[in-house]
Write a protein that holds these residues in place. Structure first.
Motif, PDB file in Angstrom:
ATOM      1  N   LEU A 155      51.745 -18.993-124.084  1.00 30.89           N
ATOM      2  CA  LEU A 155      52.768 -19.571-124.859  1.00 30.89           C
ATOM      3  C   LEU A 155      53.637 -20.575-123.929  1.00 30.89           C
ATOM      4  CD1 LEU A 155      53.942 -19.914-127.958  1.00 30.89           C
ATOM      5  CD2 LEU A 155      55.822 -18.222-127.010  1.00 30.89           C
ATOM      6  N   MET A 156      53.281 -21.863-124.346  1.00 33.74           N
ATOM      7  CA  MET A 156      54.051 -22.717-123.739  1.00 33.74           C
ATOM      8  C   MET A 156      55.587 -23.136-123.981  1.00 33.74           C
ATOM      9  SD  MET A 156      51.912 -23.199-120.965  1.00 33.74           S
ATOM     10  CE  MET A 156      53.000 -24.402-120.001  1.00 33.74           C
ATOM     11  N   VAL A 157      56.610 -23.063-123.327  1.00 33.86           N
ATOM     12  CA  VAL A 157      57.852 -23.225-123.982  1.00 33.86           C
ATOM     13  C   VAL A 157      58.623 -24.297-123.199  1.00 33.86           C
ATOM     14  CG1 VAL A 157      60.041 -21.942-124.664  1.00 33.86           C
ATOM     15  CG2 VAL A 157      57.765 -20.736-124.660  1.00 33.86           C
ATOM     16  N   GLN A 158      59.440 -25.152-124.112  1.00 29.68           N
ATOM     17  CA  GLN A 158      60.514 -25.979-123.694  1.00 29.68           C
ATOM     18  C   GLN A 158      61.406 -26.073-124.783  1.00 29.68           C
ATOM     19  OE1 GLN A 158      61.251 -29.596-123.947  1.00 29.68           O
ATOM     20  NE2 GLN A 158      62.840 -29.201-122.444  1.00 29.68           N
ATOM     21  N   GLU A 159      62.580 -25.590-124.797  1.00 28.64           N
ATOM     22  CA  GLU A 159      63.607 -25.673-125.683  1.00 28.64           C
ATOM     23  C   GLU A 159      62.877 -25.212-127.093  1.00 28.64           C
ATOM     24  OE1 GLU A 159      65.607 -29.112-125.467  1.00 28.64           O
ATOM     25  OE2 GLU A 159      66.730 -28.601-123.704  1.00 28.64           O
ATOM     26  N   GLY A 160      62.947 -25.892-128.038  1.00 26.25           N
ATOM     27  CA  GLY A 160      62.490 -25.958-129.298  1.00 26.25           C
ATOM     28  C   GLY A 160      60.972 -25.959-129.475  1.00 26.25           C
ATOM     29  N   LEU A 161      60.374 -26.437-128.491  1.00 29.39           N
ATOM     30  CA  LEU A 161      59.002 -26.619-128.553  1.00 29.39           C
ATOM     31  C   LEU A 161      58.287 -25.431-127.892  1.00 29.39           C
ATOM     32  CD1 LEU A 161      56.406 -28.579-128.713  1.00 29.39           C
ATOM     33  CD2 LEU A 161      56.961 -29.503-126.399  1.00 29.39           C
ATOM     34  N   ARG A 162      57.235 -24.722-128.868  1.00 30.39           N
ATOM     35  CA  ARG A 162      56.631 -23.625-128.343  1.00 30.39           C
ATOM     36  C   ARG A 162      55.143 -23.808-128.819  1.00 30.39           C
ATOM     37  NH1 ARG A 162      60.825 -21.791-131.064  1.00 30.39           N
ATOM     38  NH2 ARG A 162      62.624 -21.344-130.152  1.00 30.39           N
ATOM     39  N   VAL A 163      54.264 -23.769-127.811  1.00 28.15           N
ATOM     40  CA  VAL A 163      52.497 -24.007-128.085  1.00 28.15           C
ATOM     41  C   VAL A 163      52.101 -22.899-127.520  1.00 28.15           C
ATOM     42  CG1 VAL A 163      50.733 -25.528-127.762  1.00 28.15           C
ATOM     43  CG2 VAL A 163      52.981 -26.681-128.046  1.00 28.15           C
ATOM     44  N   GLY A 164      51.204 -22.151-128.616  1.00 32.68           N
ATOM     45  CA  GLY A 164      50.507 -21.069-128.168  1.00 32.68           C
ATOM     46  C   GLY A 164      48.899 -21.541-128.166  1.00 32.68           C
ATOM     47  N   LEU A 165      47.898 -20.666-127.656  1.00 34.90           N
ATOM     48  CA  LEU A 165      46.629 -21.094-127.729  1.00 34.90           C
ATOM     49  C   LEU A 165      45.897 -19.897-128.337  1.00 34.90           C
ATOM     50  CD1 LEU A 165      46.242 -22.271-123.953  1.00 34.90           C
ATOM     51  CD2 LEU A 165      46.535 -23.565-126.050  1.00 34.90           C
TER      52      LEU A 165
END
Length: 355
Positions: A155-165
């Protein structure tokens, strides 16, 4: 009992010593305020890190220890995982240095499993030179999935941006064959749990990106979106999970559509990480969600091209430390609520009366 901030033990695996890992670690803890948030334990060798410190004229003060029992709160502790010297050549791809990266990582994972550290932050390894008979994994995440309990998810996280795979280190020509209803369901459930438990989002909204161009155009461009993603998402939504999609991936980030969701799940590695790093590079964090222990890392690699030059940006590594600490607190709060929901409700009502 809640730990004092400075007593949160952050274990750090040193990564590839010929890369920028040791530099960004030392730069992060040059700021004394970091030691008010946690106590770092670097799994490496104090003599080698002292050499690195002199190379970069770092002002960090290192405290060498031979067991975690010897650590000093509020100091930069370096646990001697090995004693012998290691020849460093910044920027070089060296299999011997890769072995020490794995030694550091394995020792840190053991400490995490045994509860001797609270969270783990990993500096970058080289996925090629770290391979051996004892370590046949394409990255940190796969080894952690083997050693720890739960279902690992990048899970890639930067503040409110979260991208999983849905799939991570899988060749592109094999991605479609990996997609099954069971996999999609498991990944969505893992994301939902981590958003609630680790990010304190009670009713998370999750978007799923389609595998094919235009999310398959109703089966005209590939059948996976129509036959696997759509029905699985529909079943889970009807069962109460706020999951939506599949969305065409090409315009999803550029249009800002991602801002409407608490997390986005991409079908494969580059579909998720290219837009994420475009939006967040240098500030992003890689979090291994779904496990019973907490591990984060910066969103960059060894960066051999700038290693040894003293110009590496430590922002992403610092953010990885911050996120690990935040998740540690969130999990403690979640566990406290689970144990005594009435007590938490009473506290909430009392605070409202006070206002």
């Amino acid at each position: 009992m809640t730990k004092k901030a400075e007593n949160i033990l952050v274990g750090i695996s040193i990564g590839d010593l010929n890369g920028i890992g040791s530099e960004v670690v030392l730069k992060t803890f040059e700021d004394s305020r970091m030691l008010e948030l946690c106590t770092p334990v670097i799994f490496a060798n104090v003599k080698i890190l002292s050499f690195v410190k002199k190379t970069f004229d770092s002002q960090s003060t290192l405290h060498g220890i031979d067991s975690i029992d010897q650590l000093i709160t509020g100091k930069i502790n370096v646990l001697n995982v090995w004693k012998e010297p290691v020849d460093l050549n910044f920027g070089a791809n060296d299999a011997k240095v890769g072995e020490y990266a794995v030694k550091s990582f394995k020792a840190a994972v053991e400490a995490l499993k045994d509860g001797k550290i609270d969270v783990l932050v990993t500096a970058p390894i080289n996925k090629y030179n770290s391979q051996s008979e004892e370590f046949k994994f394409p990255g940190h995440t796969d080894y952690l999935a083997q050693e720890l309990e739960g279902d690992a998810l990048m899970l890639m996280v930067q503040e409110g941006l979260r991208v999983g795979l849905l799939t991570d280190h899988v060749p592109v020509n094999e991605v479609a064959s990996h997609l099954t209803e069971n996999l999609v369901r498991k990944k969505i459930e893992t994301i939902k749990k981590t958003l609630i438990q680790d990010f304190s989002i009670n009713k998370p909204k999750i978007a799923v990106l389609g595998l094919n161009p235009h999310a398959g155009d109703n089966g005209v461009i590939g059948k996976e979106d129509e036959n696997i993603l759509k029905p699985t998402i529909k079943k889970m939504f009807e069962a109460g999970t706020m999951v939506f999609g599949p969305y065409p991936a090409d315009g999803f980030f550029g249009s800002g559509q991602y801002e409407k969701f608490d997390a986005v799940i991409a079908a494969y590695h580059d579909q998720g990480l290219v837009p994420f790093k475009t939006l967040a590079f240098g500030k992003g964090v890689n979090y291994t969600a779904g496990l019973d222990k907490i591990r984060t890392s910066p969103d960059h690699g060894t960066a051999y091209d700038i290693a040894g030059k003293g110009i590496a940006d430590h922002s992403s590594f610092a953010e990885a430390v911050y996120l690990a600490i935040d998740i540690f607190h969130s999990r403690n709060n979640y566990a406290e609520i689970a144990k005594n929901p009435l007590k938490i409700k009473e506290k909430h009502l009392e605070s409202k009366k006070g206002n």
